[in-house]
Scaffold this motif. Sequence first.
Motif, PDB file in Angstrom:
ATOM      1  N   LEU A   1       0.830  -1.202   0.000  1.00  0.00           N
ATOM      2  CA  LEU A   1       0.000   0.000   0.000  1.00  0.00           C
ATOM      3  C   LEU A   1       0.869   1.257   0.000  1.00  0.00           C
ATOM      4  N   VAL A   2       1.943   1.251   0.802  1.00  0.00           N
ATOM      5  CA  VAL A   2       2.866   2.389   0.834  1.00  0.00           C
ATOM      6  C   VAL A   2       3.541   2.561  -0.518  1.00  0.00           C
ATOM      7  N   HIS A   3       3.902   1.459  -1.148  1.00  0.00           N
ATOM      8  CA  HIS A   3       4.535   1.498  -2.471  1.00  0.00           C
ATOM      9  C   HIS A   3       3.634   2.225  -3.463  1.00  0.00           C
ATOM     10  N   MET A   4       2.330   1.930  -3.391  1.00  0.00           N
ATOM     11  CA  MET A   4       1.373   2.573  -4.288  1.00  0.00           C
ATOM     12  C   MET A   4       1.212   4.049  -3.949  1.00  0.00           C
ATOM     13  N   LEU A   5       1.063   4.360  -2.667  1.00  0.00           N
ATOM     14  CA  LEU A   5       0.844   5.741  -2.253  1.00  0.00           C
ATOM     15  C   LEU A   5       2.040   6.637  -2.570  1.00  0.00           C
ATOM     16  N   GLU A   6       3.234   6.078  -2.492  1.00  0.00           N
ATOM     17  CA  GLU A   6       4.434   6.839  -2.797  1.00  0.00           C
ATOM     18  C   GLU A   6       4.663   6.984  -4.300  1.00  0.00           C
ATOM     19  N   GLY A   7       3.995   6.133  -5.078  1.00  0.00           N
ATOM     20  CA  GLY A   7       4.178   6.192  -6.529  1.00  0.00           C
ATOM     21  C   GLY A   7       5.528   5.676  -6.987  1.00  0.00           C
ATOM     22  N   TRP A   8       6.144   4.778  -6.201  1.00  0.00           N
ATOM     23  CA  TRP A   8       7.442   4.226  -6.587  1.00  0.00           C
ATOM     24  C   TRP A   8       7.293   3.371  -7.840  1.00  0.00           C
ATOM     25  N   GLU A   9       8.254   3.451  -8.719  1.00  0.00           N
ATOM     26  CA  GLU A   9       8.170   2.780 -10.012  1.00  0.00           C
ATOM     27  C   GLU A   9       8.974   1.484 -10.086  1.00  0.00           C
TER      28      GLU A   9
ATOM     29  N   ILE B   1      13.755   4.183   4.725  1.00  0.00           N
ATOM     30  CA  ILE B   1      12.980   4.993   3.775  1.00  0.00           C
ATOM     31  C   ILE B   1      11.524   4.538   3.753  1.00  0.00           C
ATOM     32  N   VAL B   2      11.332   3.230   3.692  1.00  0.00           N
ATOM     33  CA  VAL B   2       9.967   2.683   3.652  1.00  0.00           C
ATOM     34  C   VAL B   2       9.250   2.945   4.976  1.00  0.00           C
ATOM     35  N   TRP B   3       9.962   2.797   6.077  1.00  0.00           N
ATOM     36  CA  TRP B   3       9.355   3.037   7.390  1.00  0.00           C
ATOM     37  C   TRP B   3       8.872   4.488   7.519  1.00  0.00           C
ATOM     38  N   GLU B   4       9.715   5.412   7.136  1.00  0.00           N
ATOM     39  CA  GLU B   4       9.342   6.828   7.214  1.00  0.00           C
ATOM     40  C   GLU B   4       8.168   7.147   6.303  1.00  0.00           C
TER      41      GLU B   4
ATOM     42  N   ALA C   1       5.766   5.039   5.505  1.00  0.00           N
ATOM     43  CA  ALA C   1       4.585   4.473   6.161  1.00  0.00           C
ATOM     44  C   ALA C   1       4.068   5.416   7.244  1.00  0.00           C
ATOM     45  N   MET C   2       4.979   5.962   8.041  1.00  0.00           N
ATOM     46  CA  MET C   2       4.580   6.907   9.093  1.00  0.00           C
ATOM     47  C   MET C   2       3.955   8.160   8.472  1.00  0.00           C
TER      48      MET C   2
END
Length: 645
Positions: free
Chosen positions: A605-613, A627-630, A632-633
């Motif tokens: 879900l975080v991957h989608m919200l961040e728009g990572w490619e 990076i992923v933890w921050e 998510a927060m």
Amino acid sequence: MVTLSAWPWGNFGNLKYLLYAPLAAQVVYSIAYEEDYTRAFWCLNILIICGLKGLVHVLWSTYNNMLFLTRTLRINPKGVDFKQIDHEWHWDNYILLQAILASIICYMSPTRQLGQIGATFYENTMMMMNNTIPLWNTKGFIVLLVLHVTFSEPLYYFFHRSSHRNNYFFTRYHSFHHSSPVPNPMTANNATLLESLILCVVAGVPLIGSCLLGVGSISLIYVYAIMFDFLRCLGHCNVEIFSHKLFETLPILQYLIYTPTYHSLHHQDMETNFCLFMPIFDVLGNTLNPNSWELQKKIRLAAGKPQRVPEFVFLAHGVDVMSAMHAPFLFRSFASMPYTTRLFLLPMWPFTFMVMLGMWVWSKAFLYSFYTLRNNLCQNWAVPRLGFHYFLPFAKQGINNLIEDAILRADKLGVRVISLAALNKNEALNGGGTLFVNKHPDLRVRVVHGNTLTAAVILNEVSKDVKEVFLTGATSKLGRAIALYLCRRGVKVLMLTLSVERFQKIQKEAPAEFQNYLVQVTKYNAAQHCKTWIVGKWLTPREQSWAPAGTHFHQFVVPPILKFRRNCTYGDLAAMRLPKDVQGVGTCEYTMERGVVHACHAGGLVHMLEGWEHHEVGAIDVDRIDIVWEAAMRHGLSSLSSLSD
């Protein structure tokens, strides 16, 4: 408390079902000690009818929640959330009420101020229960239909319209029913006591009238009692099942039977569409919503056409046969609570097992969606395989084919991110998803295993002052990342593994100055003085016994280890609480509490919200853990960090 708004057994909880006990006791007592089985037969029929009425609601709810069948025909696309489920938890109160009223009629005596009419009714009822009249009486059905159309329909229409136009009655009684934002079969009879009493009159008069006229029959009672609830559920099912062509071919049907769309408009515009089942009364009362059939036609024409595509999909899987019954399209109340094995599931095990075998034969037909998040922007799909299938060598190719089909389907639909649940990304199965990315290099959908956030959750649960940890499953994707991260923090990591080659490979990945913090151990007794265990491999009671008193077991093993040690504490599987603004969630994810999902789910879900490619497959990039933890927060997710005894 407003008079007749609350139920007399409102504080009983599930103990209210004990109120059925006198009926069951009467059946047993009459069979054992009485020669006249009249009342026993009557009580038995009451219990059977109540059971069938409840089953009607459950089956309608099952159909309503089968999104793989109903998704394109849904009227209100929003999901039913926990708040609505709790609001409708005791939707079956009215069934108990009807059982009590029927029992009173059963025990009424014609000499107790009933007069000639009561005596006639009692006599006809007793004759019916003694099977001295036909099982089927055509005249009875004609009389019942006439009474329903001339009495029940107009009476219900009058009370229903009056309840909306009388502010006192609406705010104190009828608003309870309209507090459910998304119509659902369980919404149909979720009402206050007073409204349920009125509905009992509406539904009871045709039956009682038929018996008074001497044309009643057993089939008449069963058919009308069940069909009444069936049609009520139909109107609230939120799935348009009628074809618009039916009404175009026979226009008169528009006025004789309502549709789910027709009734859903009443929940949107509460000044229209008040009828019970027949819209003709809204026509006569000038309360017909002009969009009733146009909207119904629009929904039917849109079926099968491209719908709003979810941006994120979580590809889940069952764990075992029992947990497969935790799906929301089976028992939504059970699915809305963290999964635990319940006794009522045991009789259903053989049937569920047969369904599982059927799914093996025709797996592709059972790729289904579970529930929606954030107004259908995110969905759960499930691979029709249970946990033990993943460890059968001959099943490997079939499982990978199913996962690949799901990924390609998501890619074709335009899904942005598809995240793989625990065993769907097993290293031995598909290399943590690398198999699919390498095979289809042109994928637009991003494939994510979500383990980076899983590692982050576990690492953030480990106390900052810990100097030594014992790690099992040390050479797995998660074990490797956890070991490399902790050694950089100056924490000594006792890595349990028999493979020198795997250990040395991981050790070489660590910066030279931190490599000595990684220590290979081959036996559990090496950790007998270490109070922080990170478990990535299932532990037996004997293996747990090596942990000293006061040890805390962090874990990322599925299923979670059993809590054998009373003098130790056990962490939950890595999980995160969803943001408060998430909508439409009414299902607990396996054993997780409400609003909590596994960390790998949250990672996608975080991957989608961040728009990572990039694809997140294969080995975990240790440099991305923070990076992923921050991220998510930043998006409102939060860690549970709970310690359980």
